[in-house]
Scaffold this active site. Structure first.
Site, PDB file in Angstrom:
ATOM      1  N   GLY A  46     -43.245  -1.619  -3.852  1.00  0.00           N
ATOM      2  CA  GLY A  46     -42.252  -0.827  -4.162  1.00  0.00           C
ATOM      3  C   GLY A  46     -40.973  -1.365  -4.305  1.00  0.00           C
ATOM      4  N   GLN A  51     -32.022  -2.930  -3.560  1.00  0.00           N
ATOM      5  CA  GLN A  51     -32.579  -4.231  -3.259  1.00  0.00           C
ATOM      6  C   GLN A  51     -32.381  -5.296  -4.391  1.00  0.00           C
ATOM      7  OE1 GLN A  51     -36.654  -2.207  -2.303  1.00  0.00           O
ATOM      8  NE2 GLN A  51     -36.521  -3.811  -0.660  1.00  0.00           N
ATOM      9  N   CYS A  88     -41.160  -4.361   4.209  1.00  0.00           N
ATOM     10  CA  CYS A  88     -40.224  -4.428   3.060  1.00  0.00           C
ATOM     11  C   CYS A  88     -40.075  -5.847   2.679  1.00  0.00           C
ATOM     12  CB  CYS A  88     -38.707  -3.494   3.710  1.00  0.00           C
ATOM     13  SG  CYS A  88     -37.642  -3.517   2.608  1.00  0.00           S
ATOM     14  N   LEU A  89     -39.666  -5.634   1.339  1.00  0.00           N
ATOM     15  CA  LEU A  89     -39.365  -7.207   0.840  1.00  0.00           C
ATOM     16  C   LEU A  89     -37.890  -7.615   0.862  1.00  0.00           C
ATOM     17  CD1 LEU A  89     -40.860  -6.544  -2.919  1.00  0.00           C
ATOM     18  CD2 LEU A  89     -41.810  -7.650  -1.024  1.00  0.00           C
ATOM     19  N   HIS A 130     -40.183   5.375   1.707  1.00  0.00           N
ATOM     20  CA  HIS A 130     -39.624   4.157   2.180  1.00  0.00           C
ATOM     21  C   HIS A 130     -38.558   3.956   0.781  1.00  0.00           C
ATOM     22  CE1 HIS A 130     -39.785  -0.014   3.302  1.00  0.00           C
ATOM     23  NE2 HIS A 130     -39.159  -0.086   2.139  1.00  0.00           N
ATOM     24  N   GLU A 131     -39.110   3.957  -0.263  1.00  0.00           N
ATOM     25  CA  GLU A 131     -38.168   3.659  -1.383  1.00  0.00           C
ATOM     26  C   GLU A 131     -36.941   4.590  -1.503  1.00  0.00           C
ATOM     27  OE1 GLU A 131     -38.466   0.551  -2.419  1.00  0.00           O
ATOM     28  OE2 GLU A 131     -40.364   0.470  -1.733  1.00  0.00           O
ATOM     29  N   HIS A 134     -34.138   3.890   0.681  1.00  0.00           N
ATOM     30  CA  HIS A 134     -33.133   2.728   0.229  1.00  0.00           C
ATOM     31  C   HIS A 134     -32.147   3.352  -0.513  1.00  0.00           C
ATOM     32  CE1 HIS A 134     -35.075  -1.014   1.526  1.00  0.00           C
ATOM     33  NE2 HIS A 134     -36.254  -0.680   0.983  1.00  0.00           N
TER      34      HIS A 134
HETATM   35 ZN    ZN Z   1     -38.139  -1.675   1.311  1.00  0.00          ZN
END
Ligand code: ZN
Length: 161
Positions: A46, A51, A88-89, A130-131, A134
């Site tokens: 995701g 991000q 998380c990226l 999660h997304e 953000h």
């Molecule tokens: Zn994330």
């Protein structure tokens, strides 16, 4: 196809609240495609607007059920509970235990600005929570129980600059 730079923890943009998307312009379509490309390239499931430095309410997810693009997503129903590792990226090389609902129902818009309802269990539900966090400037690390631990990936390539 374009890979965008992923913003890392500590970047103030990750703490900001995103604005709604009023209209899907060619630019938003390109953004969605770039976000999917960037997510796949990074090996994530995701990715959310902030991000890649865009403060708009857009997120992409693919947990193995095909790509989803969410515009202005709102979770309208959740139930159950799951406790598991999350990463998380924007926080590379780390993971931590986060409690999330087991089931989530989301109302959003697709790239034609048509309303869609998406339901997910397990990892998909976790990814949506999660997304979408953000989009309100929240990272999963705020919710971690017991601290972060290190993880290693198969494609360990240092891309520090
Ligand atoms: Zn994330």
């Amino acid at each position: 196809m374009a890979i965008r730079e992923i913003r890392m923890e500590g970047d103030p943009i990750l703490a900001k609240k995103c604005r709604k998307i009023e209209e899907v312009t060619p630019r938003i379509r390109e953004l969605a495609q770039d976000m999917l490309d960037t997510m796949y390239e990074a090996g994530g499931v995701g990715l959310a607007g902030p991000q890649v430095g865009v403060l708009r309410r857009i997120a992409v997810i693919d947990v193995g059920e095909g790509p989803y693009v969410f515009i202005n997503p709102v979770i309208v129903e959740k139930s159950g509970e799951q406790v598991g590792d999350e990463g998380c990226l924007s926080v590379p090389g780390k993971a931590g235990t986060v409690r999330r609902p087991e089931y989530v129902k989301t109302e959003a818009f697709d790239l034609d600005m048509k309303p869609v309802t998406v339901e997910g269990h397990g990892l998909f539900a976790r990814a949506m929570c999660h997304e979408f966090d953000h989009l309100d400037g929240h990272l999963y690390i705020e919710k971690v129980e017991g601290g972060l631990h290190n993880v290693t990936y198969d494609n360990e390539e240092e891309e520090e600059d």
